[in-house]
Motif scaffolding. Structure first.
Motif, PDB file in Angstrom:
ATOM      1  N   ASP A 115       0.505  -0.782   0.237  1.00 57.77           N
ATOM      2  CA  ASP A 115      -0.406  -0.496  -0.067  1.00 57.77           C
ATOM      3  C   ASP A 115       1.323   1.180   0.280  1.00 57.77           C
ATOM      4  OD1 ASP A 115      -2.392  -1.717   0.216  1.00 57.77           O
ATOM      5  OD2 ASP A 115      -2.158  -0.879   2.176  1.00 57.77           O
ATOM      6  N   LEU A 116       0.506   2.084  -0.576  1.00 58.31           N
ATOM      7  CA  LEU A 116       1.120   3.491  -0.325  1.00 58.31           C
ATOM      8  C   LEU A 116       0.399   4.318  -0.182  1.00 58.31           C
ATOM      9  CD1 LEU A 116       2.607   3.342  -4.427  1.00 58.31           C
ATOM     10  CD2 LEU A 116       3.705   2.635  -2.242  1.00 58.31           C
ATOM     11  N   ALA A 117       0.458   4.879   0.859  1.00 62.54           N
ATOM     12  CA  ALA A 117      -0.098   5.837   1.458  1.00 62.54           C
ATOM     13  C   ALA A 117       0.515   7.363   2.097  1.00 62.54           C
ATOM     14  CB  ALA A 117      -0.637   5.335   3.205  1.00 62.54           C
ATOM     15  N   GLY A 118      -0.968   8.143   1.619  1.00 57.08           N
ATOM     16  CA  GLY A 118      -0.113   9.544   2.352  1.00 57.08           C
ATOM     17  C   GLY A 118       0.016  10.393   1.488  1.00 57.08           C
ATOM     18  N   LEU A 119      -0.924  10.099  -0.033  1.00 57.62           N
ATOM     19  CA  LEU A 119      -0.287  10.780  -1.373  1.00 57.62           C
ATOM     20  C   LEU A 119      -1.584  12.228  -1.136  1.00 57.62           C
ATOM     21  CD1 LEU A 119      -0.694   7.393  -3.698  1.00 57.62           C
ATOM     22  CD2 LEU A 119       1.118   8.444  -2.165  1.00 57.62           C
ATOM     23  N   GLU A 120      -1.180  13.145  -2.453  1.00 58.61           N
ATOM     24  CA  GLU A 120      -2.274  13.800  -2.550  1.00 58.61           C
ATOM     25  C   GLU A 120      -3.044  13.361  -3.347  1.00 58.61           C
ATOM     26  OE1 GLU A 120      -1.495  16.440  -1.533  1.00 58.61           O
ATOM     27  OE2 GLU A 120      -0.208  15.840  -0.161  1.00 58.61           O
ATOM     28  N   PRO A 121      -4.526  13.632  -3.364  1.00 58.52           N
ATOM     29  CA  PRO A 121      -5.434  13.355  -4.081  1.00 58.52           C
ATOM     30  C   PRO A 121      -5.281  14.588  -5.423  1.00 58.52           C
ATOM     31  CG  PRO A 121      -6.746  14.190  -1.604  1.00 58.52           C
ATOM     32  CD  PRO A 121      -4.496  14.258  -1.512  1.00 58.52           C
ATOM     33  N   GLY A 122      -6.081  13.628  -6.294  1.00 54.80           N
ATOM     34  CA  GLY A 122      -5.726  13.792  -7.578  1.00 54.80           C
ATOM     35  C   GLY A 122      -4.882  14.271  -8.155  1.00 54.80           C
ATOM     36  N   THR A 123      -3.652  13.268  -7.508  1.00 57.23           N
ATOM     37  CA  THR A 123      -2.475  13.581  -8.727  1.00 57.23           C
ATOM     38  C   THR A 123      -1.954  12.273  -9.258  1.00 57.23           C
ATOM     39  OG1 THR A 123      -1.740  15.046  -7.023  1.00 57.23           O
ATOM     40  CG2 THR A 123       0.065  14.053  -7.329  1.00 57.23           C
ATOM     41  N   VAL A 124      -1.379  12.180 -10.092  1.00 58.69           N
ATOM     42  CA  VAL A 124      -0.812  11.059 -10.870  1.00 58.69           C
ATOM     43  C   VAL A 124       0.729  10.481 -10.367  1.00 58.69           C
ATOM     44  CG1 VAL A 124      -0.450  10.552 -12.998  1.00 58.69           C
ATOM     45  CG2 VAL A 124      -1.743  11.430 -13.079  1.00 58.69           C
ATOM     46  N   TYR A 125       1.180   9.590 -10.237  1.00 54.90           N
ATOM     47  CA  TYR A 125       2.047   8.941  -9.598  1.00 54.90           C
ATOM     48  C   TYR A 125       2.640   7.660  -9.957  1.00 54.90           C
ATOM     49  CZ  TYR A 125       1.031  11.412  -5.020  1.00 54.90           C
ATOM     50  OH  TYR A 125       1.543  12.140  -4.057  1.00 54.90           O
ATOM     51  N   ALA A 126       4.139   8.044 -10.813  1.00 59.10           N
ATOM     52  CA  ALA A 126       4.758   6.719 -11.139  1.00 59.10           C
ATOM     53  C   ALA A 126       5.353   6.000 -10.522  1.00 59.10           C
ATOM     54  CB  ALA A 126       5.720   7.053 -11.275  1.00 59.10           C
ATOM     55  N   TYR A 127       5.095   4.687 -10.192  1.00 55.27           N
ATOM     56  CA  TYR A 127       5.515   3.780  -9.081  1.00 55.27           C
ATOM     57  C   TYR A 127       5.826   1.928 -10.141  1.00 55.27           C
ATOM     58  CZ  TYR A 127       0.793   0.681 -10.685  1.00 55.27           C
ATOM     59  OH  TYR A 127       0.852   0.147 -11.857  1.00 55.27           O
ATOM     60  N   ARG A 128       6.792   1.573  -9.408  1.00 54.35           N
ATOM     61  CA  ARG A 128       7.734   0.623 -10.033  1.00 54.35           C
ATOM     62  C   ARG A 128       8.065  -0.479  -8.820  1.00 54.35           C
ATOM     63  NH1 ARG A 128      13.101   3.730 -11.653  1.00 54.35           N
ATOM     64  NH2 ARG A 128      14.551   4.042  -9.962  1.00 54.35           N
ATOM     65  N   ALA A 129       8.147  -1.808  -9.775  1.00 49.87           N
ATOM     66  CA  ALA A 129       8.438  -2.971  -8.545  1.00 49.87           C
ATOM     67  C   ALA A 129      10.092  -3.230  -8.443  1.00 49.87           C
ATOM     68  CB  ALA A 129       8.044  -4.473  -8.333  1.00 49.87           C
ATOM     69  N   VAL A 130      11.032  -3.152  -7.584  1.00 50.56           N
ATOM     70  CA  VAL A 130      11.882  -3.314  -7.482  1.00 50.56           C
ATOM     71  C   VAL A 130      13.163  -4.113  -6.466  1.00 50.56           C
ATOM     72  CG1 VAL A 130      14.053  -2.508  -6.516  1.00 50.56           C
ATOM     73  CG2 VAL A 130      12.196  -0.969  -7.896  1.00 50.56           C
ATOM     74  N   ALA A 131      13.559  -5.354  -7.733  1.00 47.47           N
ATOM     75  CA  ALA A 131      13.606  -6.780  -6.564  1.00 47.47           C
ATOM     76  C   ALA A 131      15.088  -6.705  -6.617  1.00 47.47           C
ATOM     77  CB  ALA A 131      13.333  -8.441  -7.516  1.00 47.47           C
ATOM     78  N   GLU A 132      16.231  -7.246  -4.874  1.00 45.74           N
ATOM     79  CA  GLU A 132      17.680  -7.014  -5.077  1.00 45.74           C
ATOM     80  C   GLU A 132      18.135  -7.952  -4.619  1.00 45.74           C
ATOM     81  OE1 GLU A 132      20.470  -3.697  -2.867  1.00 45.74           O
ATOM     82  OE2 GLU A 132      18.483  -3.741  -3.229  1.00 45.74           O
ATOM     83  N   THR A 133      19.232  -8.563  -5.079  1.00 43.90           N
ATOM     84  CA  THR A 133      19.963  -9.979  -4.278  1.00 43.90           C
ATOM     85  C   THR A 133      21.539  -9.955  -4.486  1.00 43.90           C
ATOM     86  OG1 THR A 133      20.529 -10.710  -6.516  1.00 43.90           O
ATOM     87  CG2 THR A 133      17.965 -11.537  -5.798  1.00 43.90           C
TER      88      THR A 133
END
Length: 545
Positions: A111-129
């Motif tokens: 979950d991504l919380a604390g976002l601004e209403p009416g705003t476009v967000y970019a997101y991406r998955a990350v995996a690290e070994t």
């Protein structure tokens, strides 16, 4: 079964979560503020993990859920996965979610919380070994602008086929008004895989409660419902599912018959549900089995569901009846219960038996208790009277708990008299008698009597004896038959004898005999009287010649 309904899916013109693919042509931006001992490389590093950014969805106007898929661990046995996000087209450093450790490939989310209403967000998955790091392609999701909000409350005024659904509008989303509507459906327990039905919308101009009445529901059914809210600009957020159960339709149920006697029975039933009505009235109908017309009892009122009963009388003993409950609710609904049967107890049955013995002044007669009817015990006796008389006399009673024969003695009878007799039984307030039979007492028997016996010698002084015997006999029965007179001399020789036939209640007669040279001798006279029954009486006298 709960079916989640997103307001955006059920109304035309709603907002849709925009998922866009952001193609990054620049080099991967290093993650700021992330400490790791691993060497940060890209997915081109041999043996590095592989991860995809998959989907996202809105939770509310300040939170979204994002998902990814770890498709390969590479040469490592464990990996940490997380998400990076920031406002779209921003050059700010990426924010990160908490890293999660995993030893297998598969989907993950956060979950991504604390976002601004009416705003476009970019997101991406990350995996690290320990071998390297991989980032999925960046995607975007827009948080809703200030949205109208409502919370589903509950249902009121629930009847058999209608209910009023409620919600509480807490935010109009910055608009002067909003539209509210509801979706409802029977629950899985009541109607599996049912369709949801939507109500028409209604406009509200202020926050606060909003309701809508729905009709055409099924009685006695559990329903689930939720509310929806929207403005001209935005579909709103509505939370909560509520349940209610419609009132059962007015119904009655026929019970059993209790306290059954030869002529009475208590009929029972139940008002199972009064439906929308406040009160209801129940009656019972009954009739002899096989007949057409019902007899209806007086009404039994009830202000709630529950057992009802009434007692009917005047029934025929040993008879099958059928009965049912009939109800009418105050709102005009009516219902009829199933038909049940009851058999009244049979009357006790006795039969008059024969004469066991009879005498001049008494007799013993028999009877039989054939059936107790519905009683546990019965008292039996014999009634008797002079033939043709109007008043019966009765012997002492005998209590029997099983059927069988019995006898009783009749005393104080008159001899040679005709009598009538019959059996009588009493049980549970019921008296029954058997057929009338007759008997005749024996006639009284009296032995005949010798009322007078005399003898004389009527001869003048000479050597001869002129013997004379006079007698009188009687019999109270009036059945005299014969009189035998015998004269014997002193030597026992019969010098004269005579048997006379007699009849009736009394008789008299005489016997004379002249004995040559019989003077100077004492003679013995014997008289025997016999009646028709063979009874005899004997008397003796002597004659001195």
């Amino acid at each position: 079964m709960r079916t989640a309904i997103d307001s955006a899916d059920v109304r035309t013109g709603s907002w849709t979560c925009l998922v866009a693919v952001l193609v990054l042509t620049a080099a991967v931006v290093p993650v700021m503020g992330t400490a790791t001992a691993a060497v940060v490389t890209d997915s081109a590093t041999e043996g590095a993990p592989s991860v995809d950014t998959t989907w996202a969805d809105v939770l509310n106007d300040s939170a979204v859920i994002v998902a990814g898929n770890l498709t390969a661990l590479g040469d490592a046995t464990n990996a940490t996965v997380r998400f990076e996000y920031r406002q779209n087209d921003s050059s700010d450093a990426w924010s990160t979610t908490a890293a999660e450790s995993t030893g297998s490939t598969g989907a993950f989310r956060a979950d991504l919380a604390g976002l601004e209403p009416g705003t476009v967000y970019a997101y991406r998955a990350v995996a690290e070994t320990a071998v390297g790091v991989d980032r999925g392609e960046a995607r975007t999701i827009e948080t809703p602008a200030d949205r109208p909000e409502a919370t589903t409350t509950g249902a009121t005024a629930v009847g058999e086929t209608e209910a009023t659904l409620g919600t509480n509008v807490t935010d109009l989303g910055g608009e002067p008004s909003a539209e509210v509507w509801f979706s409802y459906s029977p629950t899985a327990d009541s109607e599996p895989l049912s369709e949801w039905t939507e109500t028409p919308t209604r406009t509200v101009n202020a926050t606060g409660p909003a309701t809508r009445q729905v009709t055409g529901l099924e009685p006695g059914t559990e329903y689930e419902f939720t509310s929806h809210v929207r403005t001209d600009r935005e579909h709103g957020l509505s939370t909560g599912y509520e349940r209610f159960t419609t009132a059962s339709r007015f119904a009655v149920e026929t019970g059993t018959a209790t306290d059954v006697t030869e002529t009475n029975a208590t009929l029972t039933g139940e008002i199972v549900a009064v439906g929308d009505a406040a009160t209801a009235t129940a009656r019972f109908e009954y009739r002899r089995l096989g007949t057409a017309d019902w007899t209806t009892t007086e009404a039994v009122d009830s202000d709630s569901a529950g057992r009802v009963r009434t007692t009917v009388d005047g029934l025929e003993p040993g008879t099958n009846y059928e009965f049912r409950i009939v109800g009418e609710a105050a709102d005009g609904d009516s219902a009829v219960g199933a038909i049940e049967t009851v058999e009244t107890a049979a009357d006790p049955v006795v039969e008059t038996g024969g004469v066991v013995s009879v005498g001049e002044e008494s007799a013993t007669v028999a009877g039989e208790l054939v059936a107790l009817g519905g009683a546990d015990a019965a008292t039996v006796a014999i009634q008797y009277r002079d033939a043709g008389a109007s008043t019966w006399h009765e012997t002492g009673g005998e209590t029997l708990s099983t059927s069988g024969t019995f006898d009783a003695s009749l005393t104080g009878l008159a001899s040679g008299t005709d009598y009538e007799y019959r059996t009588v039984v009493r049980a549970d307030g019921v008296t029954e008698t058997g057929a009338t039979a007759t008997l005749t007492t024996d006639a009284a028997t009296h032995e005949p009597t010798v009322d007078a016996l005399s003898g004389s010698d009527d001869s003048s002084p000479n050597p001869h004896a002129d013997l004379a015997v006079d007698w009188q006999v009687s019999d109270a029965d009036g059945d005299l038959s014969s009189v035998a007179v015998t004269i014997r001399d002193g030597n026992g020789r019969v010098v004269a004898s005579e048997t006379a036939s007699v009849a009736g209640e009394s008789a008299d007669g005489s016997l004379t005999e002249t004995v040559k040279h019989g003077a100077g001798t004492e003679y013995d006279v014997a008289l025997t009287v016999t009646d028709e029954t063979g009874a005899t009486a004997t008397d003796r006298t002597t004659i001195a010649a």
